[in-house]
Design an enzyme around this catalytic site. Structure first.
Site, PDB file in Angstrom:
ATOM      1  N   HIS A 214       0.865  -1.179   0.076  1.00  0.00           N
ATOM      2  CA  HIS A 214       0.062   0.072   0.102  1.00  0.00           C
ATOM      3  C   HIS A 214       0.776   1.059  -0.070  1.00  0.00           C
ATOM      4  O   HIS A 214       1.346   1.737   0.959  1.00  0.00           O
ATOM      5  CB  HIS A 214      -0.986  -0.028   1.240  1.00  0.00           C
ATOM      6  CG  HIS A 214      -1.939   1.320   1.268  1.00  0.00           C
ATOM      7  ND1 HIS A 214      -3.081   1.057   1.357  1.00  0.00           N
ATOM      8  CD2 HIS A 214      -1.427   2.414   1.906  1.00  0.00           C
ATOM      9  CE1 HIS A 214      -3.638   2.375   1.531  1.00  0.00           C
ATOM     10  NE2 HIS A 214      -2.688   3.112   1.836  1.00  0.00           N
TER      11      HIS A 214
ATOM     12  N   ASP B 106     -10.525  -3.525  -4.613  1.00  0.00           N
ATOM     13  CA  ASP B 106     -10.262  -3.154  -3.260  1.00  0.00           C
ATOM     14  C   ASP B 106     -11.799  -2.824  -2.795  1.00  0.00           C
ATOM     15  O   ASP B 106     -11.934  -1.898  -2.173  1.00  0.00           O
ATOM     16  CB  ASP B 106      -9.567  -1.551  -3.470  1.00  0.00           C
ATOM     17  CG  ASP B 106      -9.059  -1.235  -2.078  1.00  0.00           C
ATOM     18  OD1 ASP B 106      -9.327  -1.837  -1.090  1.00  0.00           O
ATOM     19  OD2 ASP B 106      -8.808   0.031  -2.202  1.00  0.00           O
TER      20      ASP B 106
END
EC number: 3.5.2.3
Length: 428
Positions: free
Chosen positions: A177, A303
């Site tokens: 991330h 996501d």
């Protein structure tokens, strides 16, 4: 299991063929097939794809069952054409031990709407200070191969290097991330013209790009695999393109919402558009589409980030970040990539099934539509157009940015190892 004959489907968008499923496998692919006693699915004009694979899903269980559960999340996945999802580690407790990842894995097996492969945390508690039990999670019944602190960046370069070295031993991958936390303190949306006009804290592109640049160099140094989660800027595209030109073992994903939506939508102050990383500019959107088309970006990942109503229906600053995406992903890809001529349906299969399955080592998924392969399949009515109504979602949460928006395409059938999980748009 009974036999199923899918008649007249455009396999990967190509010529019309019949596909015979016998038990858990594809028995034959061709024209004019027949089978005594087989259930016939009329598929003329529809596109048949290998079952979709999502490398980036938040199922929230254990700990946040008010947002989603493994059952509701996998039902949403089946509705969207997915036969396998990778479940992120930011649960409560965090999936940083063999015990937690095995719990998630077994819940997926029990519910049966799609296969669930847990992603293990890189660091204990997602705190970025100490490596989690990477080896134990890999050797567990869940067989974890993907590790991520998604929701938080592994910002310590030493920890990131150690993680890359550790997973190299068993062919694993670290999914980063990419968000430099010191550059995003108080950030609320993309840093640019719109954030300046609205007076909201800006989230600079360099916060993403600097971490990606560091991590591809670390991966090159170690000789390990790194995967970039939800890449969102034109600059990030150029860094990944450069890294691949050097032979660095890097892969990257883009979300459907970053292929379609821009930061102009934040002018509404509707928290449904608040997401991490933030919606970017039209220039970024176009760069992401081109990069997905030319292979710089390898895959589409949802996501899928469900939140309960009270966490999104509030003032912008207090709202949680994230959008649900499993049930709309294929439609958004059809609109942004297929209908624009950037990808054909074979290209969609590559980026939403073959490649994500390969990156995550998802056994039995991302396989060709041919005899002898597992019958993990998705049938899509590509001629359909309709308005998105979250009231009909299988997900427990409704935080979609597409409510009321007309999108193309509709998944009509999903089969997991020959068992129908979705028939005529309805879950079995």
């Amino acid at each position: 299991m009974s036999k199923i004959l899918i008649r007249g489907a455009k396999v990967l968008g190509g010529e019309q063929q019949d596909v015979l499923i016998d038990g858990s496998q594809i028995a034959a692919v061709g024209q004019g097939l027949s089978a005594d006693g087989a259930e016939v699915v009329a598929a003329a004009g529809k596109v048949l794809l290998p079952g979709l694979v999502d490398l980036h899903t938040h199922l929230r269980e254990p700990g946040r069952e008010d947002s989603e559960t493994v059952l509701t999340g996998t039902r949403a996945a089946a509705s969207g054409g997915y036969t396998a999802v990778f479940a992120m580690a930011n649960t409560f407790p965090v999936a940083d031990t063999a015990g937690v990842v095995e719990q998630v894995y077994r819940l997926g097996q029990e519910h049966g709407y799609c296969d669930v492969q847990p992603i293990g945390a890189v660091t204990v508690g997602l705190e970025g200070r100490k490596l989690a039990e990477l080896g134990a999670m890999h050797e567990s019944a869940a067989g974890v191969t993907v590790f991520s602190d998604d929701g938080k960046c592994v910002d310590d370069a030493v920890i990131m290097r150690r993680a890359l070295e550790y997973v190299k031993a068993f062919g694993g991958v670290v999914a980063q991330h990419a968000q430099e936390p010191r550059l995003t303190e108080g950030a609320q949306m993309n840093e640019g013209v719109v954030s300046a006009e609205l007076g909201l804290g800006g989230w600079p592109a360099v916060a993403e790009e600097s971490i990606i640049a560091r991590d591809v160099l670390l991966a090159e140094h170690v000789g390990s695999r790194v995967h970039i989660c939800h890449l969102s800027t034109a600059g990030s595209v150029e860094i990944v393109r450069w890294a691949k030109s050097r032979g660095i073992d890097v892969t990257a994903e883009v979300t459907p919402h970053h292929l379609l939506l821009t930061d102009d939508l934040v002018r509404t102050y509707d928290p449904v558009y608040k997401v991490n990383p933030p919606l970017r500019t039209e220039r970024d959107v176009l760069a992401l589409r081109e990069a997905l088309a030319d292979g710089t970006i390898d895959i589409v990942a949802t996501d899928h980030a469900p939140h309960p109503h009270e966490d999104k229906d509030c003032e912008w600053a207090a709202a949680a970040m994230g959008m649900v995406g499993l049930e709309t992903a294929l439609s958004v890809v059809q609109e942004t990539m297929v209908e624009t001529g950037l990808l054909d349906w074979a290209g969609v299969a590559e980026r939403m099934s073959f490649k994500p399955a390969g990156i995550g080592r998802a056994k039995g998924h991302g396989r060709p539509v041919s005899a002898g392969e597992p019958a993990n399949l998705t049938l899509v009515d590509t001629a359909y157009r309709g308005s998105v109504d979250p009231a009909g979602f299988a997900s427990r949460s409704r935080n979609t940015p597409y409510e009321g928006r007309e999108l193309p395409g509709r998944v009509t059938h999903t089969w997991l190892r020959g068992k129908a999980t979705l028939v005529d748009g309805k879950l079995t």
